[in-house]
Design an enzyme around this catalytic site. Structure first.
Site, PDB file in Angstrom:
ATOM      1  N   SER A   1       0.836  -1.195   0.000  1.00 20.61           N
ATOM      2  CA  SER A   1       0.000   0.000   0.000  1.00 20.61           C
ATOM      3  C   SER A   1       0.878   1.255   0.000  1.00 20.61           C
ATOM      4  O   SER A   1       1.760   1.385  -0.842  1.00 20.61           O
ATOM      5  CB  SER A   1      -0.959  -0.045   1.197  1.00 20.61           C
ATOM      6  OG  SER A   1      -1.955   0.943   1.095  1.00 20.61           O
TER       7      SER A   1
ATOM      8  N   ASP B   1      -8.225  -6.863  -5.107  1.00 22.78           N
ATOM      9  CA  ASP B   1      -7.984  -5.477  -4.686  1.00 22.78           C
ATOM     10  C   ASP B   1      -8.638  -4.514  -5.678  1.00 22.78           C
ATOM     11  O   ASP B   1      -8.299  -4.500  -6.849  1.00 22.78           O
ATOM     12  CB  ASP B   1      -6.469  -5.239  -4.643  1.00 22.78           C
ATOM     13  CG  ASP B   1      -6.074  -3.900  -4.030  1.00 22.78           C
ATOM     14  OD1 ASP B   1      -6.946  -3.027  -3.843  1.00 22.78           O
ATOM     15  OD2 ASP B   1      -4.872  -3.724  -3.749  1.00 22.78           O
TER      16      ASP B   1
ATOM     17  N   HIS C   1      -7.656  -5.353  -0.802  1.00 28.69           N
ATOM     18  CA  HIS C   1      -6.373  -4.671  -0.611  1.00 28.69           C
ATOM     19  C   HIS C   1      -5.645  -5.189   0.629  1.00 28.69           C
ATOM     20  O   HIS C   1      -4.410  -5.255   0.653  1.00 28.69           O
ATOM     21  CB  HIS C   1      -6.621  -3.163  -0.497  1.00 28.69           C
ATOM     22  CG  HIS C   1      -5.371  -2.351  -0.411  1.00 28.69           C
ATOM     23  ND1 HIS C   1      -4.393  -2.373  -1.383  1.00 28.69           N
ATOM     24  CD2 HIS C   1      -4.931  -1.481   0.553  1.00 28.69           C
ATOM     25  CE1 HIS C   1      -3.409  -1.550  -1.036  1.00 28.69           C
ATOM     26  NE2 HIS C   1      -3.711  -1.015   0.134  1.00 28.69           N
TER      27      HIS C   1
END
Length: 380
Positions: free
Chosen positions: A144, A308, A341
């Site tokens: 991320s 994601d 995610h």
């Protein structure tokens, strides 16, 4: 591993006391404190360091939130590796951020905290490593926002990075920008926001909790929500068919996650970091993205997560393609996970083996790999 290992050392380093730390977009900070944690020992050559970069609400204590990446069966073997984590500037877990005292006013920065970027975070980390006598990293890795940092490291400090692993990260799409905007608006529209000058004992809980709930939706997948919650009533016993306030189970989950997050994070820090996430752009400061990518010298592993939708796997794979066209030794893997995610955290046990292989045998890593987990989506 049965429990998270404790850092071998954990502390703070303060710099820019006399000369301010200039920021990429024109501001400055003085002084700057970075909280950092070290796991394992530096070898004599000081070249066994893996820098682990955290995501939005993480901390320097990497083993606390990425435990399954540690150990002989993980990617970071502390018998051989020295793992360092830092809390990014702008956060609220020990490094300089909006809740820190502005020495010019004697009051917390709050909304006067300057605009920071991923490049600023990375440059501050580079200064810390110089202070520690570490001139080259065995690897830098993150997921991320941590992945954004890892990639920026490979571009800005190309000669100092041995290998780079980026998980679930690219520049944010318009959808990602929209979701971050809505989260910040939720916080700023709370009556307790008070223009950002809220009392730390009375933060904008309602808006902040809503922001976190929106974020949780973007971190998960529809498949996971269906599996976990379906259309079941809230487990507290509420009946959504009987009263206007009655919640479904997924609503109870989001409400709980939102409120609990407000007890451990600062709203101004949340605004600061999500804005840095928005503005991540490899081309910024270079002639183009291709020009930036051409600077990379390290073997690069980009990992997409199948479910994601905040950083779609297709976008991560496209970045891998562009990196290879720019001459980078880039590889792509896809982690098959229903966790969206958050797959890089929830399915770290599946992520660890290919990352371990990449870290240990990057020189023979093929350009295309079989997908991690169930199914096949390898790319030629």
């Amino acid at each position: 591993m049965s429990g998270a290992p404790e850092p071998t050392f954990e502390g703070e380093w303060t710099f820019a006391d006399d000369k301010p730390f200039p920021l990429a977009e024109g501001g400055e900070l003085s002084p700057v404190t970075l909280r950092y944690a070290r796991y394992g020992e530096l070898n004599r050559e000081r070249d066994n360091v893996i820098l682990v970069c955290h995501a939005l609400s993480g901390s320097a204590r990497a083993a606390d939130w990425w435990l399954e990446m540690f150990g002989a069966e993980g990617a970071f073997d502390l018998n051989h590796h020295c793992v360092i984590g830092t809390n990014i500037i702008g956060s609220c877990y020990g490094s300089t951020g909006p809740s820190s005292i502005n020495p010019r006013t004697g009051q917390p920065y709050r909304v006067t905290f300057p605009l920071i970027t991923i490049r600023d975070m990375v440059r501050s980390q580079a200064l810390l490593l110089e202070h520690l006598g570490i001139t080259r990293l065995r690897a830098v890795i993150g997921g991320s926002i941590g992945g954004m940092q890892a990639l920026q490291w490979a571009v800005d400090f190309a000669e100092r990075v041995g290998r780079c692993v980026v998980v679930g990260a690219t520049e944010l799409s318009a959808m990602g920008l929209a979701l971050n905007h809505l989260q910040r608006q939720a916080i700023q529209n709370d009556a307790q926001w008070r223009g950002g000058d809220y009392d730390f004992d009375s933060p904008p809980v309602g808006g902040f909790a809503m922001a976190r709930a929106i974020a949780m939706c973007s971190y998960k997948s529809a498949e996971l929500f269906t599996e976990r919650f379906g259309r079941r009533p809230d487990r507290s016993g509420e009946d959504p068919h009987r009263t206007p306030e009655g919640r479904f189970d997924v609503a109870g989950y989001l409400d709980y996650q939102g409120v609990s997050f407000t007890r451990r994070f600062d709203a101004n820090a949340y605004l600061t970091i999500t804005k840095a996430m928005d503005t991540f752009d490899l081309a910024r400061g270079y002639a183009s993205e291709e020009d930036a990518l051409r600077r990379i010298r390290a073997p690069l592993l980009l990992v997409g997560i199948s479910s994601d939708w905040l950083f779609p796997a297709a976008d991560v794979r496209a970045l891998s393609d562009r990196a290879r066209r720019a001459g980078v030794d880039a590889s792509y893997l896809e982690l098959h996970s229903s966790h969206g995610h958050d797959g890089f955290l929830a399915d770290a046990h599946r992520l660890a083996p290919p990352v371990r292989e990449f870290l240990n045998k990057a020189e023979v890593m093929p350009v295309a790999r079989t997908v991690v987990g169930v199914g096949s989506n390898a790319h030629d």
